[in-house]
Design an enzyme around this catalytic site. Structure first.
Site, PDB file in Angstrom:
ATOM      1  CG  ASN A  12      -1.224  25.691  18.344  1.00 58.21           C
ATOM      2  OD1 ASN A  12      -0.958  24.987  19.062  1.00 58.21           O
ATOM      3  ND2 ASN A  12      -0.836  25.559  16.963  1.00 58.21           N
ATOM      4  CE  LYS A  14       2.500  26.832  15.887  1.00 57.56           C
ATOM      5  NZ  LYS A  14       2.853  26.782  14.472  1.00 57.56           N
ATOM      6  CG  HIS A 101      -2.210  23.609  13.170  1.00 53.02           C
ATOM      7  ND1 HIS A 101      -1.065  23.532  12.505  1.00 53.02           N
ATOM      8  CD2 HIS A 101      -2.205  24.755  13.577  1.00 53.02           C
ATOM      9  CE1 HIS A 101      -0.244  24.617  12.528  1.00 53.02           C
ATOM     10  NE2 HIS A 101      -0.901  25.498  13.413  1.00 53.02           N
ATOM     11  CD  GLU A 103       2.850  23.657  12.756  1.00 53.16           C
ATOM     12  OE1 GLU A 103       2.450  23.382  13.988  1.00 53.16           O
ATOM     13  OE2 GLU A 103       3.010  24.784  12.433  1.00 53.16           O
ATOM     14  CD  GLU A 171      -3.616  28.500  11.713  1.00 49.90           C
ATOM     15  OE1 GLU A 171      -3.175  29.432  12.721  1.00 49.90           O
ATOM     16  OE2 GLU A 171      -3.410  27.288  11.646  1.00 49.90           O
ATOM     17  N   GLY A 177       4.319  30.730  11.038  1.00 45.93           N
ATOM     18  CA  GLY A 177       5.830  30.660  11.469  1.00 45.93           C
ATOM     19  C   GLY A 177       6.854  31.187  10.604  1.00 45.93           C
ATOM     20  CB  SER A 215       3.401  35.581  10.453  1.00 46.79           C
ATOM     21  OG  SER A 215       4.086  34.334  10.406  1.00 46.79           O
TER      22      SER A 215
END
Ligand code: PEP
Length: 253
Positions: A12, A14, A101, A103, A171, A177, A215
């Site tokens: 991904n 992003k 996701h 985000e 996730e 991250g 991560s």
């Protein structure tokens, strides 16, 4: 990892990169594929939408690495400024799309019902949906991780889901991250829960690939990918570096 399931490693990217870095990264991945031969896993890279067309040209006639979108709209077409439909992704050469996701859930207020509508649209267009779920740090600290994940899974799963058209990505939000990962037992516990729920919901639930994301790096990929019911990984930061991403792909048992 479930022995019989071929792992899926999805990158991904992003909102990162340019036309130049897209070309460079894909050229490096092509070279790795040429040198190492076919990987022991399915591989997907998900560039930002403006770069998918270029990526498709770069990867034309390359087998072993597919393209995916990072999101799609639930509608087939229409007045949805800035959005991308599942059919557009198919038209560009994508075979899958990430939906839900964390985000997107956080930045765009997407709830699980919205995620399910997007996943439904993805399946209707012929894409594989990678449906993301995961708890926040506060939810884990409060002992609610399993409840949250189970609820998200229940509400986000598309109606026509099966093992061929749907993958689940667990996730934990606090691991994305941050360089922090759950331990083996924590990952195993959630993946077992997802596997059990998939078995309850789908005839072929045992065949649904359950990816871990958060991560994943070259130095932790091997142990993460060896946890029971971890059938691949959704990789963010490390997928922007071709050598790191390839090393993760090569870590599949
Ligand atoms: C992600 O964005 O899905 C992700 C897992 O990111 P990272 O690998 O950077 O934690």
């Amino acid at each position: 990892m479930t022995e019989s399931l071929r792992p899926l490693i999805a990158g991904n990217w992003k909102m990162n990169g340019s036309r130049a870095t897209t070309r460079d990264l894909l050229a490096e991945l092509r070279a790795s594929l040429r040198e190492s031969g076919p990987a022991r896993c399915d591989i997907v890279v998900c560039p930002p939408a403006p770069h998918i067309a270029l990526a498709a040209v770069e990867m034309e006639a390359v087998s072993g690495i597919e393209l995916g979108g990072q999101d799609c709209h639930a509608a087939v077409s229409g007045a949805h400024t800035g959005d991308v439909s599942a059919a557009m992704l198919v038209d560009l050469g994508c075979t899958c799309v990430i939906v839900g996701h964390s985000e997107r859930r956080a930045d765009h207020g997407e709830d699980s019902e919205t995620v399910r509508a997007k996943a439904d649209a993805a399946l209707a267009a012929g894409l594989t949906a990678i449906v993301c779920i995961g708890e926040t740090h506060e939810e884990r600290d409060a002992g609610r991780a399993k409840d949250v994940v189970a609820r998200q899974l229940e509400s986000s799963l598309p109606g026509a889901a099966n093992a061929r058209n749907t993958a689940i990505a667990y996730e934990p939000v606090w691991a994305i991250g941050t360089g922090r990962t759950p331990d083996e037992a924590e990952i195993g516990e959630i993946h077992a829960l997802v596997r059990a729920r998939m078995g309850d919901r789908l005839e072929d639930g045992g065949g649904v690939r359950i990816l871990y994301g958060g991560s994943v790096k070259p130095d932790n990929a091997a142990w993460i990918l060896s946890v029971p019911d971890v059938n691949g990984a959704l990789v963010g930061g490390a997928s922007l570096d071709a050598a790191s991403f390839w090393s993760i792909c090569q870590s599949c048992p």
